[in-house]
Write a protein that holds these residues in place. Sequence first.
Motif, PDB file in Angstrom:
ATOM      1  N   PRO A   1      27.706 -80.854  38.741  1.00  0.00           N
ATOM      2  CA  PRO A   1      28.817 -79.965  38.383  1.00  0.00           C
ATOM      3  C   PRO A   1      30.153 -80.649  38.628  1.00  0.00           C
ATOM      4  O   PRO A   1      30.264 -81.547  39.455  1.00  0.00           O
ATOM      5  N   GLN A   2      31.172 -80.209  37.905  1.00  0.00           N
ATOM      6  CA  GLN A   2      32.521 -80.743  38.089  1.00  0.00           C
ATOM      7  C   GLN A   2      33.067 -80.394  39.462  1.00  0.00           C
ATOM      8  O   GLN A   2      33.913 -81.102  39.986  1.00  0.00           O
ATOM      9  N   MET A   3      32.609 -79.258  40.007  1.00  0.00           N
ATOM     10  CA  MET A   3      33.069 -78.791  41.310  1.00  0.00           C
ATOM     11  C   MET A   3      32.047 -77.797  41.839  1.00  0.00           C
ATOM     12  O   MET A   3      31.159 -77.372  41.113  1.00  0.00           O
ATOM     13  N   LEU A   4      32.191 -77.422  43.080  1.00  0.00           N
ATOM     14  CA  LEU A   4      31.336 -76.399  43.660  1.00  0.00           C
ATOM     15  C   LEU A   4      31.785 -75.026  43.176  1.00  0.00           C
ATOM     16  O   LEU A   4      32.958 -74.832  42.831  1.00  0.00           O
TER      17      LEU A   4
ATOM     18  N   SER B   1      25.051 -69.764  40.274  1.00  0.00           N
ATOM     19  CA  SER B   1      26.132 -70.727  40.480  1.00  0.00           C
ATOM     20  C   SER B   1      27.146 -70.703  39.339  1.00  0.00           C
ATOM     21  O   SER B   1      28.219 -71.260  39.463  1.00  0.00           O
ATOM     22  N   GLY B   2      26.782 -70.064  38.221  1.00  0.00           N
ATOM     23  CA  GLY B   2      27.703 -69.951  37.098  1.00  0.00           C
ATOM     24  C   GLY B   2      28.556 -68.704  37.224  1.00  0.00           C
ATOM     25  O   GLY B   2      28.197 -67.744  37.907  1.00  0.00           O
TER      26      GLY B   2
ATOM     27  N   ARG C   1      27.684 -69.180  21.451  1.00  0.00           N
ATOM     28  CA  ARG C   1      26.436 -69.241  20.690  1.00  0.00           C
ATOM     29  C   ARG C   1      25.334 -70.048  21.362  1.00  0.00           C
ATOM     30  O   ARG C   1      24.163 -69.906  20.983  1.00  0.00           O
ATOM     31  N   HIS C   2      25.682 -70.893  22.341  1.00  0.00           N
ATOM     32  CA  HIS C   2      24.664 -71.744  22.959  1.00  0.00           C
ATOM     33  C   HIS C   2      24.602 -71.603  24.484  1.00  0.00           C
ATOM     34  O   HIS C   2      23.543 -71.296  25.033  1.00  0.00           O
ATOM     35  N   GLU C   3      25.720 -71.849  25.173  1.00  0.00           N
ATOM     36  CA  GLU C   3      25.708 -71.842  26.638  1.00  0.00           C
ATOM     37  C   GLU C   3      25.488 -70.453  27.210  1.00  0.00           C
ATOM     38  O   GLU C   3      24.681 -70.270  28.121  1.00  0.00           O
ATOM     39  N   LYS C   4      26.208 -69.471  26.709  1.00  0.00           N
ATOM     40  CA  LYS C   4      26.102 -68.132  27.283  1.00  0.00           C
ATOM     41  C   LYS C   4      24.750 -67.476  27.028  1.00  0.00           C
ATOM     42  O   LYS C   4      24.210 -66.858  27.950  1.00  0.00           O
ATOM     43  N   PRO C   5      24.160 -67.576  25.829  1.00  0.00           N
ATOM     44  CA  PRO C   5      22.828 -66.976  25.695  1.00  0.00           C
ATOM     45  C   PRO C   5      21.832 -67.544  26.717  1.00  0.00           C
ATOM     46  O   PRO C   5      21.048 -66.793  27.297  1.00  0.00           O
TER      47      PRO C   5
ATOM     48  N   ASN D   1      27.263 -73.981  33.399  1.00  0.00           N
ATOM     49  CA  ASN D   1      26.585 -75.282  33.436  1.00  0.00           C
ATOM     50  C   ASN D   1      27.368 -76.306  34.244  1.00  0.00           C
ATOM     51  O   ASN D   1      27.398 -77.484  33.907  1.00  0.00           O
ATOM     52  N   GLY D   2      28.028 -75.837  35.311  1.00  0.00           N
ATOM     53  CA  GLY D   2      28.754 -76.746  36.184  1.00  0.00           C
ATOM     54  C   GLY D   2      30.061 -77.255  35.620  1.00  0.00           C
ATOM     55  O   GLY D   2      30.661 -78.173  36.168  1.00  0.00           O
ATOM     56  N   ARG D   3      30.509 -76.654  34.501  1.00  0.00           N
ATOM     57  CA  ARG D   3      31.748 -77.093  33.858  1.00  0.00           C
ATOM     58  C   ARG D   3      32.775 -75.980  33.835  1.00  0.00           C
ATOM     59  O   ARG D   3      32.456 -74.830  33.559  1.00  0.00           O
ATOM     60  N   LEU D   4      33.995 -76.356  34.073  1.00  0.00           N
ATOM     61  CA  LEU D   4      35.127 -75.444  33.991  1.00  0.00           C
ATOM     62  C   LEU D   4      35.488 -75.241  32.528  1.00  0.00           C
ATOM     63  O   LEU D   4      35.598 -76.207  31.773  1.00  0.00           O
ATOM     64  N   GLY D   5      35.651 -73.994  32.128  1.00  0.00           N
ATOM     65  CA  GLY D   5      36.054 -73.697  30.763  1.00  0.00           C
ATOM     66  C   GLY D   5      37.169 -72.676  30.760  1.00  0.00           C
ATOM     67  O   GLY D   5      37.283 -71.858  31.672  1.00  0.00           O
ATOM     68  N   VAL D   6      38.001 -72.731  29.741  1.00  0.00           N
ATOM     69  CA  VAL D   6      39.096 -71.779  29.589  1.00  0.00           C
ATOM     70  C   VAL D   6      38.693 -70.807  28.490  1.00  0.00           C
ATOM     71  O   VAL D   6      38.279 -71.214  27.410  1.00  0.00           O
ATOM     72  N   LYS D   7      38.809 -69.528  28.787  1.00  0.00           N
ATOM     73  CA  LYS D   7      38.482 -68.504  27.805  1.00  0.00           C
ATOM     74  C   LYS D   7      39.750 -68.077  27.096  1.00  0.00           C
ATOM     75  O   LYS D   7      40.768 -67.804  27.739  1.00  0.00           O
TER      76      LYS D   7
END
Length: 194
Positions: free
Chosen positions: A8-11, A81-82, A126-130, A35-41
């Motif tokens: 992950p990018q961070m804890l 963890s997500g 369409r991919h990560e959240k499902p 998935n251990g990645r920071l995303g902006v919504k």
Amino acid sequence: MTVMTDRPQMLTEEFETVARIAAREVEGLRFEFINGRLGVKAVPDGDHGTIIEWLTRICMQSRPELWLYAEQGIKIQQYRSGRARPDGVLAPSGALAGQGEWVEPEPALMVVEVTSYDTDTDARDRHEKPRGYAETGIPVYLLIDRDTCEVTVYSEPDGSRYESVRTVPFGKGVELPDPVGITLQTEALKDWVR
């Protein structure tokens, strides 16, 4: 040079701190950690908000004991963890009280995402959240896709994916299976796309 993609990018705790500070400092900035990645919504537009209003009314009329919690942060993925911030979380009224910004997923009967017009929509909605929602065991994931003018209902999570996926075009009715038990008539959605 080897790239580590499984780290992950961070804890999770670090993410929660960053998200809390950003929310205080920059109005409308919303982060997710999938998935251990920071995303902006993306900040929702007026049509996006109108779709959530439409769905809230349907849920209230069909199942008054439930509430569609808008923008509620929820713990997802196998080990929680997500951190996702779906556009809506359908749960029994009052079930999320006292849990704070990132709630446990057990009361959730359904999560809802309405696509935004941004570059991350395909990967995220369409991919990560499902996958994240299925790993968590959330019974139904409703994707209202404004890019394709379709509604996709994911159900029957098996711990890694949804076994049932049904997609219909805007204008066609679609059943939200148990434990939701609501039928959506989607004609109105045609009015809220670009």
